[in-house]
Motif scaffolding. Structure first.
Motif: not given
Lengths: 92, 92, 92, 92, 92, 92, 92, 92, 92, 92
Positions: C1, C59-62, C64
């Motif tokens: 993503m 893979a995720s906001h976390d 990032l």
């Protein structure tokens, strides 16, 4: 994955009244449907404004964009998207 | 009554390191306490920023101000408060 | 993503010079490491500024947030994150 | 030479629907053509917005301006151009 | 290739006076050198401000960034870069 | 006396097409005339925008205002005027 | 030739008190001198702010810049300059 | 004559603590004195901020400026003044 | 009592031409009348803009509002009002 | 519970004149009614603007939103809501 989404709605005054009513009814139906599906987790009205703050829980940016861009009132919305991560002090 | 609160933290680089650590620990303890008490309903990290978006559920503006202004990191925060009303399309 | 991330760096003039050099060296090493790992997909300098525009693939906001908030120069950066979805006219 | 270009599209609600569709189809065809030619290097949708972030690779400002100002939707776009230089920590 | 560059200088009041004078002298020498080399084509003072508007003529974004980022006063400047294309009504 | 002038043009989409073309042709003729007269010293297109950055050389604010306010596209322009003084490091 | 000039003064709290007093006294003497010379035509305090709105009457941008940039408090001022032309409805 | 005045207070973190306490105590005493005198008609805390919204009732801009600029915390305040006229729908 | 008033005029392009001319003529007559009456003390054109900076001398906010809100072009103006106090260094 | 509410009214110039007058009359009647009911505690005109600053005293965000969103001119208003808490130095 969570996103905070703020939507401000501005409908031109010369837009046909019956179409506005139709769009608003469709928007409401869609909002209820997405809340029941668990992807539109929270939906709050900003006091004093034709605007809302919402929390979406979706699998990807693509899914978020598809949901938002197919909202009936999307053409009349200014939207701000904020990706939310887990907070180290959150207990939930 | 719900409020959306965004807090951006900015600590001066020349602030004593040990006091920062102490303040952060106190802030975390206070955040957990207020979440357990049910007044700090949601606490999310804004991805990529030393900032959070929170939902508070309190009885009055006075209570909100007392909670926020006594947070250990309050002197280093820029805070934006948005009062939230019920949305006519919300199902909860 | 994918995420588009803009980072503007501002180091206080009275910050110890040797620590700045150390931080910059660590930042560079970390940037190279993350590019090699494939998560920091693009890294461009904004001409005329101590700033960059980057593309992250995580893979995720976390994930990032973890990557960005542990960058050695993070305390001196103003960061803007923009989630990117697939464009219907994109060919890649 | 690389440029980061952000385009926000805003089409007036009273613009004839059939002409919008025609413009959008032409815009899409042109975007694909320019991507295949290698000058429109990346094209991403900004999640939640009728907007994109793009990377162009052209020989000069003149070429960039010619490409952008002849896009079918150009009259309805707000465009921000950021010239990109090589980053000293980039590995590509 | 032309760029319009605006530079606003802000020197912290507690920066050592003798180093400021040295930096300013070096800045002036460098500005004269780059004008004589033909890359710093115009240099104007903005009336009433410690700022300038300049026109640079360089071969690439990389060259522009190298020139600007090595100016002695660069750490104290806020810089805005605008790429300039040929205007269809220009006669030069 | 020099002025940096930025003009951003925004023509309403429902303005009669033939009148726009006429205004643009008149604007171009006037721009060429003023350049030849030496008062419109430079005229550059901002890459990616229907806008220009120009340098005017006139005797007074009154003369500048008369020139700008009689441009055929003046009613559709947002204009920013910056008075330019001699820079102490300029060599011309 | 007239210019409207707004000056906002911001003196760092850790600047030596006796030097501030000296600068303010010099600033006042200079302001009075320039008013008597007829170039600083009007000087008004903005109610509630450490700021003023002034009208200068000078022969050129260069003269204006020289006057403003040699004010004792210039290093602590944010200055906005607006060139004023004759208004067609003015009677003076 | 009424003025709406918003004051945002920002005290530098390295300002001596005992002097801050003294200034705050003086500020409070002065605020109470001016309220009792009827010139500081309303004083409200902005929830979540070290700021207030106030209504002043004074005879002139000069009186307002004298009151505000002699507040003990004035050097640390950003102040916005809005002159208030009678509203045609007001009943008081 | 003095006020600095900036007025920016923006007339929609589809407003009937003959009514605009009538409004402008009425505006001019009113401006001259108010200048002669001594309440509109100064009226300057901002160079390059359909805007003015004015100084009004009236007895109260109410009088100012009545004057401004009855200007023929008031519906098309964005107005900024700044109350002016006496400056301690002013000699007039 | 108190809220400071600023309302800026902007009515499109092509809105039917008789409907505007009707809306304004209804707005006035409603404003008087709400003031008499004690919920619209203060209503002031901002000098020089078609705007007001008001103080509302209501039991909840929901009540405030209901009051504001049913004002006859609500569709033409930009509204800013500021929740007010008790100020520790207030005497009322």
């Amino acid at each position: 994955m969570l996103y905070c989404v703020r939507m401000d709605v501005q409908i031109p005054h010369d837009y046909p009244a019956e179409r506005i009513e139709m769009l608003k009814a469709e928007e409401k139906a869609r909002a209820i449907e997405l809340q029941r599906a668990g992807v539109w987790r929270h939906l709050w009205r900003i006091a004093g404004a034709y605007a809302n703050i919402s929390i979406f829980d979706v699998a990807s940016h693509d899914e978020l964009h598809t949901l938002l861009s197919t909202l009936p009132l999307f053409p009349f919305m200014a939207i701000v998207v904020t990706p939310l991560a887990r907070h180290p002090s959150a207990i939930d």
